[in-house]
Design a protein around this motif. Structure first.
Motif, short mmCIF file in Angstrom:
data_model
loop_
_atom_site.label_atom_id
_atom_site.label_comp_id
_atom_site.label_asym_id
_atom_site.label_seq_id
_atom_site.Cartn_x
_atom_site.Cartn_y
_atom_site.Cartn_z
N GLY A 168 12.51 -8.59 -13.57
CA GLY A 168 11.69 -7.58 -14.21
C GLY A 168 10.20 -7.72 -13.96
O GLY A 168 9.43 -6.87 -14.40
N ALA A 169 9.76 -8.77 -13.30
CA ALA A 169 8.34 -8.95 -13.05
C ALA A 169 7.88 -7.95 -11.99
O ALA A 169 8.52 -7.77 -10.96
CB ALA A 169 8.06 -10.37 -12.57
N ARG A 170 6.79 -7.29 -12.26
CA ARG A 170 6.23 -6.31 -11.33
C ARG A 170 4.78 -6.65 -11.06
O ARG A 170 4.05 -7.03 -11.95
CB ARG A 170 6.30 -4.89 -11.91
CG ARG A 170 7.71 -4.43 -12.26
CD ARG A 170 8.48 -4.11 -10.99
NE ARG A 170 9.80 -3.61 -11.29
CZ ARG A 170 10.88 -4.37 -11.32
NH1 ARG A 170 10.80 -5.64 -11.09
NH2 ARG A 170 12.06 -3.86 -11.59
N VAL A 171 4.38 -6.45 -9.82
CA VAL A 171 2.99 -6.69 -9.46
C VAL A 171 2.33 -5.37 -9.22
O VAL A 171 2.84 -4.49 -8.63
CB VAL A 171 2.90 -7.57 -8.18
CG1 VAL A 171 1.46 -7.76 -7.79
CG2 VAL A 171 3.57 -8.88 -8.42
N THR B 292 0.87 1.79 -1.23
CA THR B 292 2.23 2.14 -1.66
C THR B 292 2.31 2.16 -3.18
O THR B 292 3.40 2.13 -3.74
CB THR B 292 3.25 1.12 -1.12
OG1 THR B 292 2.89 -0.17 -1.60
CG2 THR B 292 3.27 1.15 0.40
N PHE B 293 1.17 2.22 -3.84
CA PHE B 293 1.12 2.18 -5.30
C PHE B 293 1.69 3.47 -5.88
O PHE B 293 1.36 4.57 -5.46
CB PHE B 293 -0.32 2.00 -5.75
CG PHE B 293 -0.50 2.08 -7.24
CD1 PHE B 293 -0.06 1.06 -8.06
CD2 PHE B 293 -1.09 3.19 -7.82
CE1 PHE B 293 -0.22 1.13 -9.43
CE2 PHE B 293 -1.26 3.27 -9.19
CZ PHE B 293 -0.82 2.23 -9.99
N THR B 294 2.54 3.31 -6.89
CA THR B 294 3.09 4.44 -7.63
C THR B 294 2.60 4.33 -9.06
O THR B 294 2.85 3.32 -9.71
CB THR B 294 4.63 4.41 -7.62
OG1 THR B 294 5.06 4.36 -6.27
CG2 THR B 294 5.20 5.62 -8.32
N PRO B 295 1.90 5.32 -9.57
CA PRO B 295 1.38 5.21 -10.93
C PRO B 295 2.52 5.17 -11.95
O PRO B 295 3.59 5.74 -11.71
CB PRO B 295 0.52 6.46 -11.11
CG PRO B 295 0.94 7.39 -10.05
CD PRO B 295 1.51 6.58 -8.94
N GLU C 260 -10.05 8.12 -1.77
CA GLU C 260 -9.48 8.44 -0.47
C GLU C 260 -9.41 7.20 0.42
O GLU C 260 -8.43 6.99 1.13
CB GLU C 260 -10.32 9.52 0.22
CG GLU C 260 -10.29 10.86 -0.50
CD GLU C 260 -11.31 11.83 0.06
OE1 GLU C 260 -11.89 11.53 1.13
OE2 GLU C 260 -11.53 12.86 -0.57
N MET C 261 -10.43 6.37 0.36
CA MET C 261 -10.45 5.15 1.17
C MET C 261 -9.40 4.14 0.69
O MET C 261 -8.70 3.54 1.48
CB MET C 261 -11.83 4.49 1.10
CG MET C 261 -12.91 5.24 1.84
SD MET C 261 -12.65 5.27 3.61
CE MET C 261 -12.78 3.55 3.99
N MET C 262 -9.30 3.97 -0.62
CA MET C 262 -8.40 2.97 -1.17
C MET C 262 -6.94 3.39 -1.06
O MET C 262 -6.06 2.55 -0.89
CB MET C 262 -8.74 2.70 -2.64
CG MET C 262 -10.12 2.11 -2.85
SD MET C 262 -10.31 0.50 -2.11
CE MET C 262 -9.33 -0.48 -3.20
N ASP C 263 -6.65 4.67 -1.20
CA ASP C 263 -5.28 5.13 -1.23
C ASP C 263 -4.73 5.47 0.15
O ASP C 263 -3.60 5.94 0.27
CB ASP C 263 -5.15 6.37 -2.12
CG ASP C 263 -5.42 6.02 -3.58
OD1 ASP C 263 -5.32 4.83 -3.92
OD2 ASP C 263 -5.74 6.94 -4.35
#
Length: 181
Positions: free
Chosen positions: A178-181, A103-106, A96-99
């Protein structure tokens, strides 16, 4: 090298003539053996001893951690607080704290639709390699297996190579590499 020191430079005054006599004898000994004493002072053993003495003196003068006091660096934390006290009660709250602002999408692990031609080329490649291994192990059928399975391997690898279009399906624009971080 250390010189010949007379540690009795200022002897206590005494009416004794014995102290003066000893000093005179010592000075005579030093003057008569001056060359020998200089030779000993320049010897390898004397240099080793001098080096060890300097090293011991330097080690003695070095700073020791035990000389430090904890108060010199930080003040003691208030009672009941320490460096590992957290606001959260458990690791279960970390998500909960980290998210919160993330904007991270699994990633989506599904392969998606598999085309029939791609599947055919993979089957040809695998069967060709297995057939080439069998041709090595079965010398009586090596010429037939080697020819047929070699052609299957070439067709499978060539077909997969020809179908490969790069990673254009994930590109957002022309300059996207195509590079993704």
């Amino acid at each position: 090298m250390t010189g010949n020191k007379d540690s009795n430079a200022n002897p206590p005054s005494s009416n004794d003539g014995a102290n003066d006599d000893e000093r005179r004898q010592w000075e005579e000994f030093i003057s008569s053996h001056e060359n020998d004493l200089d030779e000993v002072a320049r010897s390898r053993s004397a240099r080793k001893f001098d080096k060890a003495a300097r090293k011991a003196e330097k080690k003695k003068a070095q700073f020791n951690v035990q000389d430090l006091k904890a108060e010199a660096f930080a003040q003691a934390p208030p009672a009941g607080r320490g460096p590992r006290d957290f606001r959260n009660s458990s690791w279960l709250d970390v998500d909960e704290m980290m998210d919160g602002d993330s904007t991270f999408t699994p990633p989506n692990p599904s392969l998606g639709p598999i085309s029939g031609s791609g599947l055919l080329f993979v089957i040809l490649l695998v069967a060709g390699v297995l057939g080439l291994v069998a041709a090595v192990l079965l010398p009586s059928m090596a010429s037939l297996l080697g020819t047929v399975c070699g052609v299957m391997t070439l067709i499978g690898a060539g077909g997969l190579f020809a179908r490969h279009r790069g990673h254009t399906e994930t590109r957002r624009d022309v300059f996207d590499d195509g590079a993704r971080v």
